[in-house]
Enzyme design. Structure first.
Site, short mmCIF file in Angstrom:
data_model
loop_
_atom_site.label_atom_id
_atom_site.label_comp_id
_atom_site.label_asym_id
_atom_site.label_seq_id
_atom_site.Cartn_x
_atom_site.Cartn_y
_atom_site.Cartn_z
CB THR A 27 -0.90 0.06 1.25
OG1 THR A 27 -0.09 0.28 2.41
CG2 THR A 27 -1.70 -1.22 1.44
CB ALA A 56 1.65 -0.41 6.65
CB ILE A 82 8.01 -0.56 8.57
CG1 ILE A 82 7.50 -1.24 9.85
CG2 ILE A 82 7.91 0.96 8.69
CD1 ILE A 82 6.02 -1.10 10.08
CE LYS A 83 5.71 0.98 -0.46
NZ LYS A 83 4.47 1.15 -1.20
CB VAL A 84 11.23 3.82 5.51
CG1 VAL A 84 10.73 3.29 6.86
CG2 VAL A 84 12.37 2.96 4.99
#
Ligand code: E4P
Length: 221
Positions: A27, A56, A82-84
């Site tokens: 996402t 996310a 975790i998307k960074v």
């Protein structure tokens, strides 16, 4: 090669995971905004449907804030990744998450040098964006090929190349030929991957020919 859905549309994800061919979901803040739903609710809903990794994305800019947001997101479900963003702060946050064994997808990657740093930071996935480069007349596929080549030169790098910003099935085929580990595709592109007019036409002919014989396979069971 794994196939992820690039979507925050719960209905679409439910429909397409029923094929048994979807390995995960990505996402981003724009997809979440388009869903019109609360972030926590959407991510929790997707994680209920998909046992694989669900990316996310943090909204913070500093490493400190990304860590706070990332820990909150990772509490939603065990399969949250975790998307960074691929910034200095994002790379710092990536390293820290990975030291605590939390999966990270480093996103918004537009150069091989950036991808090399994401791997050095221990990213689980790096997301080079093909379509957005093509949109500005740069070769998105070349970026994918260069990253795959660099990673292959250093087998100790464990980061998986996740081809993102896919616009059509040809992007998927090109990314697969380059050797990516994962492609993330919008629902529309997933549907285009199995659709072919000659398959539809062929099926129509077979059904017509069988109808003429009056036979049914269920008769022989
Ligand atoms: C990747 O994880 C992103 O969500 C996505 O692929 C971006 O694609 P777009 O360029 O079509 O917005």
């Amino acid at each position: 090669m794994k196939i992820f859905l690039d979507s925050a549309d719960i209905q679409e994800i439910r429909e397409l995971t029923q094929t048994g061919l979807i390995d995960g979901v990505t996402t981003n803040p724009s997809l979440i905004a388009r869903s019109g739903q609360d972030i926590k609710k959407v991510i929790a809903g997707i994680c209920d449907l998909v046992p694989g990794p669900v990316s996310a994305e943090v909204l913070a800019i500093t490493c400190e804030d990304m860590l706070k947001e990332g820990f909150a997101l990772s509490k939603i479900a065990p399969n949250v990744v975790i998307k960074v963003p691929l910034t200095k702060e994002g790379l710092k946050a990536c390293k820290s998450f990975r030291e605590q064994n939390i999966g990270v997808n480093v996103t918004l990657c537009f150069s091989p040098a950036q991808a090399l740093l994401a791997a050095k930071a221990g990213a689980t996935f790096v997301s080079p964006f093909i379509g957005r480069l093509d949109d500005i007349s740069f070769d998105g596929l070349l970026l994918i090929e260069e990253i795959c080549q660099i990673y292959q030169n250093y087998p100790s790098l464990t980061t998986q190349v996740l081809a993102a910003s896919i616009r059509h099935p040809l992007h998927v085929v090109q990314a697969a030929k380059a050797g990516v580990h994962v492609v993330t595709v919008p629902g529309k592109v997933f549907k285009q991957m199995y659709a072919h007019p000659l398959t539809d036409k062929g099926l129509e002919i077979f059904l017509e020919d069988t109808a003429k014989t009056g036979q049914k396979i269920t008769q022989i069971l």
